[in-house]
Design a protein around this motif. Structure first.
Motif, PDB file in Angstrom:
ATOM      1  N   GLY A  12       0.776  -1.235   0.000  1.00 39.65           N
ATOM      2  CA  GLY A  12       0.000   0.000   0.000  1.00 39.65           C
ATOM      3  C   GLY A  12       0.806   1.283   0.000  1.00 39.65           C
ATOM      4  O   GLY A  12       0.246   2.362   0.159  1.00 39.65           O
ATOM      5  N   TYR A  13       2.097   1.180  -0.205  1.00 36.34           N
ATOM      6  CA  TYR A  13       2.918   2.382  -0.321  1.00 36.34           C
ATOM      7  C   TYR A  13       2.687   2.979  -1.704  1.00 36.34           C
ATOM      8  O   TYR A  13       2.677   2.255  -2.700  1.00 36.34           O
ATOM      9  N   ALA A  14       2.539   4.294  -1.753  1.00 36.92           N
ATOM     10  CA  ALA A  14       2.288   4.972  -3.026  1.00 36.92           C
ATOM     11  C   ALA A  14       3.554   5.685  -3.487  1.00 36.92           C
ATOM     12  O   ALA A  14       4.304   6.228  -2.668  1.00 36.92           O
ATOM     13  N   LYS A  70       5.588   6.247  -0.088  1.00 37.79           N
ATOM     14  CA  LYS A  70       5.097   6.627   1.233  1.00 37.79           C
ATOM     15  C   LYS A  70       3.769   5.974   1.533  1.00 37.79           C
ATOM     16  O   LYS A  70       2.963   5.738   0.633  1.00 37.79           O
ATOM     17  N   ARG A  71       3.575   5.715   2.808  1.00 35.30           N
ATOM     18  CA  ARG A  71       2.291   5.233   3.334  1.00 35.30           C
ATOM     19  C   ARG A  71       2.156   5.867   4.705  1.00 35.30           C
ATOM     20  O   ARG A  71       2.940   5.573   5.598  1.00 35.30           O
ATOM     21  N   LYS A  72       1.175   6.735   4.842  1.00 38.95           N
ATOM     22  CA  LYS A  72       0.989   7.520   6.077  1.00 38.95           C
ATOM     23  C   LYS A  72       2.299   8.228   6.382  1.00 38.95           C
ATOM     24  O   LYS A  72       2.785   8.989   5.564  1.00 38.95           O
TER      25      LYS A  72
END
Length: 161
Positions: free
Chosen positions: A114-116, A133-135
């Motif tokens: 889920g990292y973009a 990044k993720r959060k």
């Protein structure tokens, strides 16, 4: 907190059980776990996996220690950076390897988690990077220059806490 670190260490030990003569194949959860380990716990774990000491740099702000492992013509380097408490969010693990397939698996794992994709750029040595990044979590992948010269090109992943 102490119990959490012990449980984390035990998990790392079980996950890293392959024979010492094999090239390590680190996962994102393992790398993230390395970031939170104390330098001594990290040293013990990485030596248990057959890595040898490579280099160390210490300043008033940061301690960086690097280990390496050579197996079947492939090289793996792991460097743990531990900053003073006021800069603790900069603590990181840097994994550099010459095995492109292992690097590609790690990139896929980060995307699947889920990292973009975030910023892209070029670092002073000419290598390019892509950050994900993720959060508030970040992972940066650094790709070798096109004209890498002698030896195998090195691919790097940096995982922050």
């Amino acid at each position: 907190m102490k119990h959490a670190l012990l449980a984390l260490s035990a998990t790392l030990l079980m996950a890293a059980a392959p024979a010492l003569a094999q090239q390590p194949n680190f996962t994102l959860p393992q790398l993230k776990a390395f970031v939170v380990l104390s330098p001594d716990a990290f040293r013990q774990e990485i030596k248990r996996q057959g890595f040898s000491y490579a280099d160390k740099a210490v300043t008033d702000e940061v301690s960086m220690i690097e280990y390496e492992k050579f197996v079947d013509g492939q090289t793996t380097h792991l460097m743990k950076s531990t900053y003073v408490e006021s800069r603790g969010s900069e603590n990181s693990i840097q994994l550099s390897l010459t095995d492109k397939a292992a690097f590609d698996r790690l990139v896929k794992e980060v995307r699947d988690a889920g990292y973009a994709p975030a910023e892209k750029g070029r670092i002073p040595g000419g290598e390019t990077y892509q950050q994900f990044k993720r959060k508030d979590e970040a992972v940066r992948f650094v790709y070798p220059r096109k004209e890498s010269g002698m030896g195998l090109p090195s691919y790097t992943a940096v995982v922050w806490r």
